[in-house]
Design a protein around this motif. Sequence first.
Motif, PDB file in Angstrom:
ATOM      1  N   THR A  45       0.868  -1.183   0.000  1.00 50.98           N
ATOM      2  CA  THR A  45       0.000   0.000   0.000  1.00 50.98           C
ATOM      3  C   THR A  45       0.900   1.225   0.000  1.00 50.98           C
ATOM      4  N   GLY A  46       0.342   2.333  -0.441  1.00 56.00           N
ATOM      5  CA  GLY A  46       1.141   3.543  -0.460  1.00 56.00           C
ATOM      6  C   GLY A  46       0.304   4.794  -0.509  1.00 56.00           C
ATOM      7  N   THR A  47       0.893   5.872  -0.026  1.00 57.21           N
ATOM      8  CA  THR A  47       0.288   7.202  -0.135  1.00 57.21           C
ATOM      9  C   THR A  47       1.328   8.131  -0.752  1.00 57.21           C
ATOM     10  N   TRP A  48       0.841   9.071  -1.538  1.00 58.27           N
ATOM     11  CA  TRP A  48       1.676  10.054  -2.219  1.00 58.27           C
ATOM     12  C   TRP A  48       0.981  11.400  -2.166  1.00 58.27           C
ATOM     13  N   THR A  49       1.759  12.458  -2.161  1.00 58.11           N
ATOM     14  CA  THR A  49       1.220  13.809  -2.321  1.00 58.11           C
ATOM     15  C   THR A  49       1.403  14.211  -3.776  1.00 58.11           C
ATOM     16  N   LEU A  50       0.390  14.830  -4.333  1.00 58.40           N
ATOM     17  CA  LEU A  50       0.439  15.288  -5.717  1.00 58.40           C
ATOM     18  C   LEU A  50       0.398  16.805  -5.769  1.00 58.40           C
ATOM     19  N   GLN A  51       1.275  17.372  -6.577  1.00 58.36           N
ATOM     20  CA  GLN A  51       1.187  18.777  -6.972  1.00 58.36           C
ATOM     21  C   GLN A  51       0.868  18.747  -8.460  1.00 58.36           C
ATOM     22  N   PHE A  52      -0.214  19.395  -8.850  1.00 58.13           N
ATOM     23  CA  PHE A  52      -0.739  19.276 -10.203  1.00 58.13           C
ATOM     24  C   PHE A  52      -0.968  20.658 -10.800  1.00 58.13           C
ATOM     25  N   ARG A  53      -0.567  20.800 -12.059  1.00 60.05           N
ATOM     26  CA  ARG A  53      -0.847  22.033 -12.804  1.00 60.05           C
ATOM     27  C   ARG A  53      -1.528  21.637 -14.104  1.00 60.05           C
ATOM     28  N   GLN A  54      -2.528  22.424 -14.471  1.00 61.45           N
ATOM     29  CA  GLN A  54      -3.236  22.161 -15.720  1.00 61.45           C
ATOM     30  C   GLN A  54      -3.539  23.479 -16.409  1.00 61.45           C
ATOM     31  N   VAL A  55      -3.219  23.526 -17.700  1.00 65.81           N
ATOM     32  CA  VAL A  55      -3.564  24.674 -18.531  1.00 65.81           C
ATOM     33  C   VAL A  55      -4.688  24.226 -19.457  1.00 65.81           C
ATOM     34  N   GLY A  70      -8.533  29.446 -21.335  1.00 70.48           N
ATOM     35  CA  GLY A  70      -7.524  30.441 -20.991  1.00 70.48           C
ATOM     36  C   GLY A  70      -7.251  30.487 -19.502  1.00 70.48           C
ATOM     37  N   THR A  71      -7.207  29.286 -18.871  1.00 73.19           N
ATOM     38  CA  THR A  71      -6.982  29.228 -17.431  1.00 73.19           C
ATOM     39  C   THR A  71      -5.846  28.278 -17.094  1.00 73.19           C
ATOM     40  N   GLU A  72      -5.262  28.516 -15.923  1.00 76.97           N
ATOM     41  CA  GLU A  72      -4.292  27.604 -15.337  1.00 76.97           C
ATOM     42  C   GLU A  72      -4.789  27.264 -13.944  1.00 76.97           C
ATOM     43  N   THR A  73      -4.772  25.980 -13.626  1.00 76.49           N
ATOM     44  CA  THR A  73      -5.160  25.522 -12.300  1.00 76.49           C
ATOM     45  C   THR A  73      -3.974  24.840 -11.654  1.00 76.49           C
ATOM     46  N   GLN A  74      -3.708  25.215 -10.421  1.00 75.77           N
ATOM     47  CA  GLN A  74      -2.699  24.533  -9.617  1.00 75.77           C
ATOM     48  C   GLN A  74      -3.433  23.936  -8.431  1.00 75.77           C
ATOM     49  N   SER A  75      -3.156  22.666  -8.152  1.00 69.99           N
ATOM     50  CA  SER A  75      -3.862  22.013  -7.057  1.00 69.99           C
ATOM     51  C   SER A  75      -2.984  20.970  -6.391  1.00 69.99           C
ATOM     52  N   VAL A 100      -6.226  26.396  -6.961  1.00 72.07           N
ATOM     53  CA  VAL A 100      -6.298  27.800  -7.384  1.00 72.07           C
ATOM     54  C   VAL A 100      -6.402  27.808  -8.908  1.00 72.07           C
ATOM     55  N   THR A 101      -7.372  28.528  -9.443  1.00 75.38           N
ATOM     56  CA  THR A 101      -7.506  28.677 -10.890  1.00 75.38           C
ATOM     57  C   THR A 101      -7.374  30.144 -11.228  1.00 75.38           C
ATOM     58  N   ARG A 102      -6.518  30.445 -12.221  1.00 75.68           N
ATOM     59  CA  ARG A 102      -6.307  31.833 -12.647  1.00 75.68           C
ATOM     60  C   ARG A 102      -6.502  31.945 -14.147  1.00 75.68           C
ATOM     61  N   GLU A 103      -6.883  33.117 -14.558  1.00 74.18           N
ATOM     62  CA  GLU A 103      -6.971  33.403 -15.984  1.00 74.18           C
ATOM     63  C   GLU A 103      -5.578  33.668 -16.535  1.00 74.18           C
ATOM     64  N   LEU A 104      -5.372  33.278 -17.784  1.00 73.07           N
ATOM     65  CA  LEU A 104      -4.079  33.475 -18.424  1.00 73.07           C
ATOM     66  C   LEU A 104      -4.136  34.645 -19.404  1.00 73.07           C
ATOM     67  N   THR A 105      -4.863  35.657 -19.061  1.00 75.63           N
ATOM     68  CA  THR A 105      -4.992  36.823 -19.922  1.00 75.63           C
ATOM     69  C   THR A 105      -3.617  37.382 -20.263  1.00 75.63           C
ATOM     70  N   GLY A 106      -3.350  37.514 -21.543  1.00 68.60           N
ATOM     71  CA  GLY A 106      -2.083  38.074 -21.994  1.00 68.60           C
ATOM     72  C   GLY A 106      -0.926  37.090 -21.988  1.00 68.60           C
ATOM     73  N   ALA A 107      -1.140  35.866 -21.528  1.00 65.11           N
ATOM     74  CA  ALA A 107      -0.057  34.888 -21.471  1.00 65.11           C
ATOM     75  C   ALA A 107       0.102  34.193 -22.818  1.00 65.11           C
ATOM     76  N   THR A 108       1.316  33.765 -23.092  1.00 65.04           N
ATOM     77  CA  THR A 108       1.585  32.960 -24.263  1.00 65.04           C
ATOM     78  C   THR A 108       1.820  31.528 -23.792  1.00 65.04           C
ATOM     79  N   VAL A 109       1.043  30.596 -24.315  1.00 63.84           N
ATOM     80  CA  VAL A 109       1.183  29.193 -23.948  1.00 63.84           C
ATOM     81  C   VAL A 109       1.777  28.464 -25.145  1.00 63.84           C
ATOM     82  N   THR A 110       2.902  27.819 -24.943  1.00 65.31           N
ATOM     83  CA  THR A 110       3.529  27.054 -26.018  1.00 65.31           C
ATOM     84  C   THR A 110       3.565  25.589 -25.630  1.00 65.31           C
ATOM     85  N   TYR A 111       3.662  24.741 -26.626  1.00 65.90           N
ATOM     86  CA  TYR A 111       3.735  23.306 -26.408  1.00 65.90           C
ATOM     87  C   TYR A 111       4.496  22.708 -27.584  1.00 65.90           C
TER      88      TYR A 111
END
Length: 176
Positions: A101-111, A116-121, A149-160
């Motif tokens: 068995t195991g437990t883990w902590t997750l830090q997650f970011r999603q664009v 036009g949002t970024e969420t960190q959780s 936390v969810t923020r708007e990415l107004t004016g941000a450039t997202v590349t991939y």
Amino acid sequence: MDYEVEARARAAIEQLKHRYWRACDAKDPEGFRSCFVASGGVLDFGPLGRTDPDTMAGIFRKIALATAEDGGPRILDMHHGFMPSIDVAASADGGEPTRATGTWTLQFRQVDRDKGTETQSTGEYSDVYVVEDGRWVMAECLFTPGWSVTRELTGATVTYPEVDTVPGAATAGADS
């Protein structure tokens, strides 16, 4: 339990969990699915629901492979798991362990490029691991969301990167 036996099991389980997150970030539904038991597993990802690995792989496929208005990926994810606490159960016959068995902590970011949002959780995973066909896989994977936390990415450039998705590439050759 012998220290070296337990250490090998822990290392294999850590690699399994890393392959799982790597498959999520690489938008690799087949790699994602391969991290779980062949049948009968239980996954509970909070807002995504409680189901089995096959159904969750379908949900993952729908979300991860969604296309944005410009034809690129709609969702960009980044999973960082850390602070594992893994308890390897001793085998009844004194052989190699087959359950943990195991437990883990997750830090997650999603664009979300369409919204036009970024969420960190954050959140906590609680897993059950078993050996199936000679390798560690997850039989249960339960996620409890933490803060977000969810923020708007107004004016941000997202590349991939402009890359083709290759099914299974994120986990190829990485069996534990």
